[in-house]
Motif scaffolding. Sequence first.
Motif, short mmCIF file in Angstrom:
data_model
loop_
_atom_site.label_atom_id
_atom_site.label_comp_id
_atom_site.label_asym_id
_atom_site.label_seq_id
_atom_site.Cartn_x
_atom_site.Cartn_y
_atom_site.Cartn_z
N GLN A 387 -0.87 -1.55 -8.61
CA GLN A 387 -1.74 -0.78 -9.42
C GLN A 387 -2.79 0.05 -8.70
O GLN A 387 -2.87 1.14 -9.17
CB GLN A 387 -2.48 -1.83 -10.43
N LEU A 388 -3.06 -0.03 -7.69
CA LEU A 388 -4.04 0.74 -6.79
C LEU A 388 -3.09 1.51 -5.66
O LEU A 388 -3.85 2.14 -5.01
CB LEU A 388 -5.01 -0.14 -6.10
N GLY A 389 -1.97 0.91 -5.70
CA GLY A 389 -1.03 1.91 -4.67
C GLY A 389 -1.12 1.49 -3.23
O GLY A 389 -0.55 2.34 -2.38
N TYR A 390 -1.66 0.49 -2.53
CA TYR A 390 -1.67 0.31 -1.34
C TYR A 390 -0.40 -0.35 -0.79
O TYR A 390 0.11 -1.08 -1.43
CB TYR A 390 -2.83 -1.10 -0.97
N SER A 391 0.03 0.17 0.23
CA SER A 391 1.32 -0.36 0.75
C SER A 391 1.35 -1.74 1.45
O SER A 391 0.22 -2.15 1.72
CB SER A 391 1.83 0.58 2.02
N GLU A 392 2.37 -2.18 1.66
CA GLU A 392 2.56 -3.61 2.38
C GLU A 392 1.93 -3.43 3.79
O GLU A 392 1.00 -4.37 4.12
CB GLU A 392 3.89 -4.06 2.77
#
Length: 404
Positions: A387-392
């Motif tokens: 939902q916030l778009g942070y990568s692994e």
Amino acid sequence: MNIERRYFMELFKDLTILSLEQATVLPYLTFRLAQDGMNVIRLEHPVYGDPNRFIGDNVLSEERMNAYFLCINAGKKDLTLNLADEEGRKIFRALIKELNIDVFATNQLPKNYKKLGIDYENLKSIRPDIIWLGVTGFGPDSNEGAYDPILQARSGLMELTGEGGGDPQVLGIPLPDMGTSEHAYGLLMKALYKRERTGEGACINLAMFESSVSWLTVPITLTGSFGKTITRRGNTHEFFCPVSVYQTSNGYVYLAVGNDRQWKTMVSQEIFSSLEKPEYEKNAGRIGDVNNLNAAINEITKNYTSEDLIDLFTSITVPVSKIQTVSEVIADPLVQKRLLHAQDPVSGTQITLAPPPNMTPFLEASDRQLSFPPRFGENNQQIYGQQLGYSEDELTNLKEKGVI
């Protein structure tokens, strides 16, 4: 499903609650909101978390999922976030904005509001119509810590609980915690209504102490207005008689005669005919001789089973009940059909949860099933990543730095 029920399900489904919560007062509130079908997200410190996760038996054989925590946290999601870190506060602001948070709630001490960036003015600058709720022990100007028994002591609840002439006692349930939760529930519903009508958010400060004292309706009026001393009285009632616990041949019953008509009906029964005396015709006369009258009733009731007495009093419409254990309450047919349940998708463990005060359309539609209480940080990947778009890699880095 009828149109009205579907409407209320859809109405609450679109509301998102972000709660920086621990202990009981806020978790019980958000548990109630989850029963309405709202999207409830718990927020916890990534190291310390909610202390209640460690309380009770370790029934799942894993850390931070002990039995006490499971009671009021079903139906929620869980995030971990360090708001003392600037990067954590940046993520927090993104949560408020990107998730369109409708209600933010916290039971942090007021001195931490601005330091953590969770104060109303800051959140209002991100979402102007947000509803902000701060629950404290003694109000927004006090940083005094408060646990439920301390509030019971200071509010007078303990003074009113226990045997007459005996020591003060705590209540069997944490009324300051759960009573404040219920008051907060009403205030939030009023704020949501106001926002629907005006488009304006709200800042709500609720003190557990004020909530607790508000229950003392009769004691405060009679003491403050007429100088009457109101104190603990055991199982009897200050103003009505006979109202008490009475021994039976196989246990106890609680009998409550609320008016003179019920008393007349009671003494018209053969087993109580010896109590039909002129001085007992009016409640004032019975109250005036409460100890002797209760002793006389007890001498009669101890010769009969609880079941026989319950049948008798029920037949003449005088309120009576067996004093049930918690296991018996769970088995009560009126309770059975209202109990809630949650099943752990990992272990398969199913837990039984207390029924709601009112069965909601959401619970009816879900067959009284809620999602299992969330594990610590269970929804970090879903919300921070998807939902916030942070990568692994970013999430791994944030976790290593103690931000999440």
